[in-house]
Design a protein around this motif. Structure first.
Motif, PDB file in Angstrom:
ATOM      1  N   ARG A 169      62.608  76.677 -30.309  1.00  0.00           N
ATOM      2  CA  ARG A 169      61.669  75.648 -29.844  1.00  0.00           C
ATOM      3  C   ARG A 169      62.083  74.264 -30.334  1.00  0.00           C
ATOM      4  O   ARG A 169      62.052  73.282 -29.571  1.00  0.00           O
ATOM      5  N   SER A 170      62.490  74.163 -31.596  1.00  0.00           N
ATOM      6  CA  SER A 170      62.886  72.870 -32.149  1.00  0.00           C
ATOM      7  C   SER A 170      64.083  72.301 -31.406  1.00  0.00           C
ATOM      8  O   SER A 170      64.111  71.107 -31.068  1.00  0.00           O
ATOM      9  N   ALA A 171      65.079  73.148 -31.128  1.00  0.00           N
ATOM     10  CA  ALA A 171      66.268  72.692 -30.408  1.00  0.00           C
ATOM     11  C   ALA A 171      65.906  72.265 -28.992  1.00  0.00           C
ATOM     12  O   ALA A 171      66.444  71.277 -28.469  1.00  0.00           O
ATOM     13  N   ARG A 172      64.993  73.003 -28.374  1.00  0.00           N
ATOM     14  CA  ARG A 172      64.564  72.652 -27.007  1.00  0.00           C
ATOM     15  C   ARG A 172      63.823  71.318 -26.999  1.00  0.00           C
ATOM     16  O   ARG A 172      64.102  70.440 -26.158  1.00  0.00           O
ATOM     17  N   GLU A 173      62.876  71.146 -27.926  1.00  0.00           N
ATOM     18  CA  GLU A 173      62.071  69.925 -27.938  1.00  0.00           C
ATOM     19  C   GLU A 173      62.897  68.709 -28.331  1.00  0.00           C
ATOM     20  O   GLU A 173      62.603  67.593 -27.896  1.00  0.00           O
ATOM     21  N   THR A 174      63.937  68.906 -29.135  1.00  0.00           N
ATOM     22  CA  THR A 174      64.827  67.800 -29.488  1.00  0.00           C
ATOM     23  C   THR A 174      65.459  67.208 -28.232  1.00  0.00           C
ATOM     24  O   THR A 174      65.698  65.994 -28.152  1.00  0.00           O
ATOM     25  N   ARG A 175      65.694  68.066 -27.254  1.00  0.00           N
ATOM     26  CA  ARG A 175      66.282  67.614 -25.984  1.00  0.00           C
ATOM     27  C   ARG A 175      65.221  67.219 -24.963  1.00  0.00           C
ATOM     28  O   ARG A 175      65.544  66.907 -23.819  1.00  0.00           O
ATOM     29  N   GLN A 176      63.949  67.296 -25.382  1.00  0.00           N
ATOM     30  CA  GLN A 176      62.810  66.951 -24.523  1.00  0.00           C
ATOM     31  C   GLN A 176      62.779  67.819 -23.268  1.00  0.00           C
ATOM     32  O   GLN A 176      62.451  67.351 -22.179  1.00  0.00           O
ATOM     33  N   TRP A 177      63.132  69.093 -23.468  1.00  0.00           N
ATOM     34  CA  TRP A 177      63.076  70.059 -22.374  1.00  0.00           C
ATOM     35  C   TRP A 177      61.779  70.838 -22.442  1.00  0.00           C
ATOM     36  O   TRP A 177      61.274  71.143 -23.528  1.00  0.00           O
ATOM     37  N   ARG A 178      61.274  71.197 -21.264  1.00  0.00           N
ATOM     38  CA  ARG A 178      60.182  72.153 -21.190  1.00  0.00           C
ATOM     39  C   ARG A 178      60.758  73.568 -21.292  1.00  0.00           C
ATOM     40  O   ARG A 178      61.967  73.761 -21.173  1.00  0.00           O
ATOM     41  N   GLN A 179      59.879  74.540 -21.503  1.00  0.00           N
ATOM     42  CA  GLN A 179      60.351  75.926 -21.526  1.00  0.00           C
ATOM     43  C   GLN A 179      60.997  76.293 -20.196  1.00  0.00           C
ATOM     44  O   GLN A 179      61.986  77.033 -20.163  1.00  0.00           O
ATOM     45  N   GLU A 180      60.455  75.740 -19.113  1.00  0.00           N
ATOM     46  CA  GLU A 180      61.030  76.012 -17.795  1.00  0.00           C
ATOM     47  C   GLU A 180      62.448  75.449 -17.678  1.00  0.00           C
ATOM     48  O   GLU A 180      63.313  76.053 -17.027  1.00  0.00           O
ATOM     49  N   ASP A 181      62.690  74.303 -18.303  1.00  0.00           N
ATOM     50  CA  ASP A 181      64.026  73.706 -18.268  1.00  0.00           C
ATOM     51  C   ASP A 181      65.038  74.607 -18.990  1.00  0.00           C
ATOM     52  O   ASP A 181      66.144  74.832 -18.500  1.00  0.00           O
ATOM     53  N   LEU A 182      64.635  75.100 -20.150  1.00  0.00           N
ATOM     54  CA  LEU A 182      65.533  75.969 -20.911  1.00  0.00           C
ATOM     55  C   LEU A 182      65.731  77.297 -20.200  1.00  0.00           C
ATOM     56  O   LEU A 182      66.859  77.808 -20.128  1.00  0.00           O
ATOM     57  N   SER A 183      64.661  77.854 -19.655  1.00  0.00           N
ATOM     58  CA  SER A 183      64.781  79.156 -18.982  1.00  0.00           C
ATOM     59  C   SER A 183      65.716  79.071 -17.786  1.00  0.00           C
ATOM     60  O   SER A 183      66.484  79.995 -17.518  1.00  0.00           O
ATOM     61  N   GLU A 184      65.666  77.946 -17.071  1.00  0.00           N
ATOM     62  CA  GLU A 184      66.554  77.771 -15.921  1.00  0.00           C
ATOM     63  C   GLU A 184      68.007  77.695 -16.361  1.00  0.00           C
ATOM     64  O   GLU A 184      68.895  78.297 -15.741  1.00  0.00           O
ATOM     65  N   ARG A 185      68.276  76.998 -17.451  1.00  0.00           N
ATOM     66  CA  ARG A 185      69.644  76.872 -17.954  1.00  0.00           C
ATOM     67  C   ARG A 185      70.162  78.192 -18.535  1.00  0.00           C
ATOM     68  O   ARG A 185      71.363  78.441 -18.551  1.00  0.00           O
ATOM     69  N   MET A 186      69.247  79.024 -19.033  1.00  0.00           N
ATOM     70  CA  MET A 186      69.639  80.298 -19.629  1.00  0.00           C
ATOM     71  C   MET A 186      69.600  81.446 -18.627  1.00  0.00           C
ATOM     72  O   MET A 186      70.055  82.552 -18.918  1.00  0.00           O
ATOM     73  N   ASP A 187      69.027  81.195 -17.435  1.00  0.00           N
ATOM     74  CA  ASP A 187      68.867  82.237 -16.417  1.00  0.00           C
ATOM     75  C   ASP A 187      67.996  83.383 -16.938  1.00  0.00           C
ATOM     76  O   ASP A 187      68.320  84.564 -16.777  1.00  0.00           O
TER      77      ASP A 187
END
Length: 276
Positions: A22-40
């Motif tokens: 979560r910390s790494a995701r929020e540092t990039r100002q990504w939503r969970q949906e943004d990360l899930s899309e990049r991770m498939d």
């Protein structure tokens, strides 16, 4: 407040892993949906990992590393989480071992993990359980790790493996006679692989044996060298060439002084048949 409690990194290693994602995701100002899309993966899956409701897998950790451009940060965290009962430093070594182009190992007392049968590995782990050193669950994790490490032989380009076993590895009974018989058979099969060299360092080598403790040398795909050894409380990875090269030289001396692979296989076969 509920989410804050669920993301408390001190709650468990699993929660700590999720909090770092979560910390790494929020540092990039990504939503969970943004990360899930990049991770498939699904955003529900990401949420479950971040809140510690679902344990991470090695596949998830590697996808997170790629998506978040974290090198191997989350893979390391996963290995620490998964193999918490192991010596400090060993999970990191296993990670490098799985990618090595060449592996040179010398073992004393027990057959090394890369060459163990599941039954031999289970007998060793059960010994730790009986002594109260680990739990039954941790014993199962250790046996699973042995199998995981051996998948290196299934790679499209498997590593070249040089193994020198002190005679004590063969003389020490582990488990039942049938477990040892199968282990001897496994060693003979290992020696026949096109990418392996197996030798036995007999007791008669005496002081000419350059090592008194186990050691493993890894040659990585970029041809860099790494040495791994263990003390009572932790394992040590050595990367400095000034320290690794003398160990490599000593290993070559060990191979030169030990009986040939053919002679070594004869010894193993005789022990398997109960001749010696």
């Amino acid at each position: 407040m509920t989410n804050i409690k669920e993301l408390n990194p001190d709650e468990s290693p699993q929660a700590a892993f999720g909090a770092k994602v979560r910390s790494a995701r929020e540092t990039r100002q990504w939503r969970q949906e943004d990360l899930s899309e990049r991770m498939d993966v699904s955003s529900t899956h990401v949420s479950a990992i971040e809140t510690g409701r679902r344990p991470p897998t090695l596949r998830f950790a590697r996808k997170a590393d790629r998506a978040l451009e974290c090198g191997d940060k989350f893979e390391r965290l996963w290995r620490d989480l998964k193999h918490g009962s192991l010596l400090e430093g060993f999970p990191e070594f296993v990670m490098h071992e799985g990618r090595a182009a060449e592996i040179r190992l010398y073992e004393v007392g027990v057959v090394p993990g890369l060459l163990q049968t599941p039954e031999y590995a289970a007998a060793l782990a059960e010994g730790f359980v009986k002594r109260g050193a680990i739990t039954e669950e941790q014993a199962g994790e250790r046996v699973a790790l042995v199998a995981e490490r051996q998948t290196a032989f299934d790679r499209r380009l498997p590593p070249l493996v040089f193994a020198v076993l002190d005679e004590s590895c063969l003389r020490r009974p582990v488990g039942s006679p049938s477990v040892m018989e199968e282990q001897f058979a496994r060693l003979l099969e290992f020696a026949e692989l096109p990418n392996t060299v197996l030798q036995v360092a007999p007791f008669t080598m005496g002081a000419s044996r350059p090592f008194n403790l186990p050691v493993t040398l890894l040659t990585l795909p970029d041809r860099s060298l790494m040495a791994y050894s263990e003390a009572a409380q932790r394992g040590y990875l050595e990367r400095e060439s000034t320290a690794v090269l003398p160990i490599l030289t000593a290993y070559h001396q060990l191979q030169a002084a030990a009986p040939s692979p053919a002679e070594s296989l004869t010894l193993i076969s005789q022990l398997r048949k109960g001749i010696l």
